[in-house]
Write a protein that holds these residues in place. Structure first.
Motif, mmCIF file in Angstrom:
data_model
loop_
_atom_site.group_PDB
_atom_site.id
_atom_site.type_symbol
_atom_site.label_atom_id
_atom_site.label_comp_id
_atom_site.label_asym_id
_atom_site.label_seq_id
_atom_site.Cartn_x
_atom_site.Cartn_y
_atom_site.Cartn_z
ATOM 1 N N PRO A 1 0.817 -1.227 0.000
ATOM 2 C CA PRO A 1 0.000 0.000 0.000
ATOM 3 C C PRO A 1 0.844 1.268 0.000
ATOM 4 C CG PRO A 1 -0.758 -1.553 1.691
ATOM 5 C CD PRO A 1 0.568 -2.046 1.195
ATOM 6 N N VAL A 2 2.021 1.209 0.614
ATOM 7 C CA VAL A 2 2.903 2.383 0.658
ATOM 8 C C VAL A 2 3.404 2.722 -0.745
ATOM 9 C CG1 VAL A 2 5.024 3.345 1.638
ATOM 10 C CG2 VAL A 2 3.586 1.844 3.022
ATOM 11 N N VAL A 3 3.764 1.689 -1.506
ATOM 12 C CA VAL A 3 4.215 1.900 -2.885
ATOM 13 C C VAL A 3 3.070 2.470 -3.733
ATOM 14 C CG1 VAL A 3 5.120 0.806 -4.977
ATOM 15 C CG2 VAL A 3 5.953 0.081 -2.728
ATOM 16 N N SER A 4 1.870 1.941 -3.552
ATOM 17 C CA SER A 4 0.717 2.430 -4.309
ATOM 18 C C SER A 4 0.429 3.891 -3.983
ATOM 19 C CB SER A 4 -0.519 1.573 -4.001
ATOM 20 O OG SER A 4 -0.343 0.253 -4.460
ATOM 21 N N GLU A 5 0.526 4.262 -2.707
ATOM 22 C CA GLU A 5 0.309 5.660 -2.316
ATOM 23 C C GLU A 5 1.369 6.569 -2.938
ATOM 24 O OE1 GLU A 5 0.082 8.631 1.579
ATOM 25 O OE2 GLU A 5 0.659 6.526 1.840
ATOM 26 N N LEU A 6 2.608 6.126 -2.927
ATOM 27 C CA LEU A 6 3.696 6.898 -3.529
ATOM 28 C C LEU A 6 3.424 7.134 -5.010
ATOM 29 C CD1 LEU A 6 6.580 8.137 -3.543
ATOM 30 C CD2 LEU A 6 7.456 5.802 -3.844
ATOM 31 N N GLU A 7 3.009 6.097 -5.716
ATOM 32 C CA GLU A 7 2.719 6.223 -7.146
ATOM 33 C C GLU A 7 1.568 7.200 -7.391
ATOM 34 O OE1 GLU A 7 4.099 1.851 -8.812
ATOM 35 O OE2 GLU A 7 2.186 2.041 -7.783
ATOM 36 N N SER A 8 0.549 7.149 -6.531
ATOM 37 C CA SER A 8 -0.590 8.066 -6.671
ATOM 38 C C SER A 8 -0.156 9.513 -6.471
ATOM 39 C CB SER A 8 -1.681 7.709 -5.658
ATOM 40 O OG SER A 8 -2.215 6.423 -5.915
ATOM 41 N N ARG A 9 0.693 9.759 -5.461
ATOM 42 C CA ARG A 9 1.191 11.110 -5.214
ATOM 43 C C ARG A 9 2.055 11.601 -6.376
ATOM 44 N NH1 ARG A 9 1.429 13.162 0.271
ATOM 45 N NH2 ARG A 9 0.307 11.822 1.729
ATOM 46 N N GLY B 1 1.747 14.974 -8.784
ATOM 47 C CA GLY B 1 2.865 15.874 -9.027
ATOM 48 C C GLY B 1 3.195 16.014 -10.500
ATOM 49 N N GLU B 2 3.155 14.898 -11.211
ATOM 50 C CA GLU B 2 3.458 14.928 -12.651
ATOM 51 C C GLU B 2 2.399 15.711 -13.422
ATOM 52 O OE1 GLU B 2 5.862 10.663 -12.979
ATOM 53 O OE2 GLU B 2 3.679 10.719 -13.041
ATOM 54 N N ALA B 3 1.131 15.557 -13.009
ATOM 55 C CA ALA B 3 0.055 16.300 -13.664
ATOM 56 C C ALA B 3 0.214 17.797 -13.428
ATOM 57 C CB ALA B 3 -1.301 15.819 -13.149
ATOM 58 N N ALA B 4 0.597 18.170 -12.183
ATOM 59 C CA ALA B 4 0.804 19.586 -11.858
ATOM 60 C C ALA B 4 1.982 20.154 -12.649
ATOM 61 C CB ALA B 4 1.036 19.746 -10.355
ATOM 62 N N PHE B 5 3.041 19.377 -12.771
ATOM 63 C CA PHE B 5 4.208 19.812 -13.539
ATOM 64 C C PHE B 5 3.855 20.007 -15.008
ATOM 65 C CE2 PHE B 5 8.560 18.456 -15.343
ATOM 66 C CZ PHE B 5 8.948 19.777 -15.485
ATOM 67 N N LYS B 6 3.051 19.097 -15.531
ATOM 68 C CA LYS B 6 2.646 19.183 -16.932
ATOM 69 C C LYS B 6 1.821 20.450 -17.181
ATOM 70 C CE LYS B 6 0.497 16.440 -20.605
ATOM 71 N NZ LYS B 6 -0.195 15.164 -20.938
ATOM 72 N N GLU B 7 0.937 20.763 -16.236
ATOM 73 C CA GLU B 7 0.138 21.978 -16.365
ATOM 74 C C GLU B 7 1.019 23.216 -16.345
ATOM 75 O OE1 GLU B 7 -3.150 22.539 -13.760
ATOM 76 O OE2 GLU B 7 -3.976 20.551 -14.144
ATOM 77 N N THR B 8 1.960 23.240 -15.400
ATOM 78 C CA THR B 8 2.867 24.391 -15.286
ATOM 79 C C THR B 8 3.738 24.530 -16.521
ATOM 80 O OG1 THR B 8 2.964 24.054 -12.888
ATOM 81 C CG2 THR B 8 4.679 25.411 -13.860
ATOM 82 N N ASP B 9 4.178 23.406 -17.042
ATOM 83 C CA ASP B 9 5.087 23.413 -18.194
ATOM 84 C C ASP B 9 4.387 23.879 -19.465
ATOM 85 O OD1 ASP B 9 7.754 22.920 -18.975
ATOM 86 O OD2 ASP B 9 7.126 21.114 -20.023
ATOM 87 N N SER B 10 3.071 23.604 -19.539
ATOM 88 C CA SER B 10 2.323 23.954 -20.744
ATOM 89 C C SER B 10 1.687 25.346 -20.656
ATOM 90 C CB SER B 10 1.220 22.923 -21.000
ATOM 91 O OG SER B 10 0.304 22.881 -19.914
ATOM 92 N N ALA B 11 1.762 25.941 -19.462
ATOM 93 C CA ALA B 11 1.149 27.276 -19.276
ATOM 94 C C ALA B 11 1.942 28.359 -20.007
ATOM 95 C CB ALA B 11 1.079 27.591 -17.792
#
Length: 235
Positions: A213-221, A225-235
Motif C-alpha cells: 500500500p505504501v508503494v501504491s500511495e507513492l505512485e498516486s502522489r 505531481g506529474e500532472a501539476a508539472f505538466k500543467e505548469t510546463d504547458s502554461a
C-alpha cells in the motif's frame, strides 16, 4: 484426451488460482505493437493495484534456450506486464538463466513452484515492488522541488510531513533486503520512524502486506505531481 502441454498449462493455471489469483489459459492480449497469444495470463489485485504476469509453459524433454527467455522478455515489455514466468521441467540451457538475471522474467518449474509456492511467489512480488520503487525514484526527481512541495511529495524545511525521498530510500532498503530473503529484516529506526513504517519485518508476507500500500500511495502522489508539472510546463 487433451495433450500433455494442455494439461501442463491448465495445471499451472490451477496452481495460481489456488493462490487467490485469476488465471486464464490460451489468452489473447493486445500489446503496443501486436496481439500476443500467451499460455497463461495471471492477474491479481493488491491494495487497488492491478498486477499482470505472463506465464509461458514449456513441457519439453529438451532444455529451454536463451532465445525463449529473450522472447518472453519482449512479450512482457510489449504488453506492459509486471512479470514473465517461464515454466520448464527439463531445465534451461547455458545462458538462459543469465538472460533472466536482474530482469522481470523468472525461470522455474511447476514442480518447484508447488513445493515452495509462497516463498517463490512472494519473491516475485517483492521484485515487482522493488522495480516499481526504482521507477518512482526516477519520476520523483524529474518533478521540480517547488511542485513536489505543493503536491505533498516533499516537506518544507523543518517539517516532518510526508517525504517521498525518504519513503523511496526506506522502501529500497527494505525491498532489497527482502530480495535476499534473510528474515527477519530491519531498517534504520530513525529513518523508518520518519517514514512512518515499522523497522522490523519477520517474514516476506509481512513485508508485502505493509509495503504494497505504501508503494501504491507513492505512485498516486507522483501522478498528482506529474500532472501539476505538466500543467505548469504547458502554461
Amino acid at each position: 484426451m487433451p495433450p500433455d502441454w494442455s494439461d501442463y498449462q491448465e495445471n499451472a493455471a490451477v496452481f495460481f488460482r489456488g493462490l487467490g489469483m485469476h488465471a486464464e489459459t490460451n489468452a489473447s492480449l493486445s500489446g503496443v505493437r501486436t496481439t500476443h497469444h500467451v499460455d497463461v495470463a495471471v492477474r491479481s489485485e493488491h491494495s487497488g493495484f492491478s498486477i499482470l504476469w505472463i506465464v509461458e509453459c514449456k513441457r519439453w524433454k529438451t532444455k529451454v534456450s536463451k532465445l525463449h527467455v529473450l522472447a518472453l522478455r519482449q512479450i512482457v515489455t510489449d504488453l506492459g506486464a509486471d512479470r514473465g514466468v517461464l515454466l520448464c521441467e527439463a531445465g534451461v540451457q547455458s545462458g538462459a538463466a543469465e538472460a533472466s538475471n536482474l530482469t522481470n522474467v523468472s525461470i522455474s518449474s511447476l514442480k518447484a513452484l508447488q513445493s515452495t509456492a509462497y516463498e517463490q511467489i512472494h519473491a516475485m512480488r517483492i521484485r515487482d515492488l522493488f522495480d516499481r520503487v526504482e521507477a518512482c525514484k526516477v519520476r520523483y526527481w524529474a518533478i521540480p522541488k517547488t511542485i513536489r512541495i505543493e503536491c505533498g511529495l516533499r516537506p518544507e524545511v523543518g517539517d516532518l510531513s510526508y517525504s517521498g525521498a525518504n519513503i523511496i530510500d526506506v522502501l529500497s532498503e527494505l525491498l532489497s533486503k527482502g530480495l535476499r530473503g534473510n528474515y527477519p529484516i530491519t531498517c534504520d529506526e530513525l529513518r523508518s520512524t520518519v517514514a512512518r513504517l515499522p523497522a522490523l519485518y519477520e517474514s516476506s508476507e509481512v513485508l508485502l502486506r505493509i509495503l504494497a500500500p505504501v508503494v501504491s500511495e507513492l505512485e498516486s502522489r507522483l501522478e498528482v505531481g506529474e500532472a501539476a508539472f505538466k500543467e505548469t510546463d504547458s502554461a
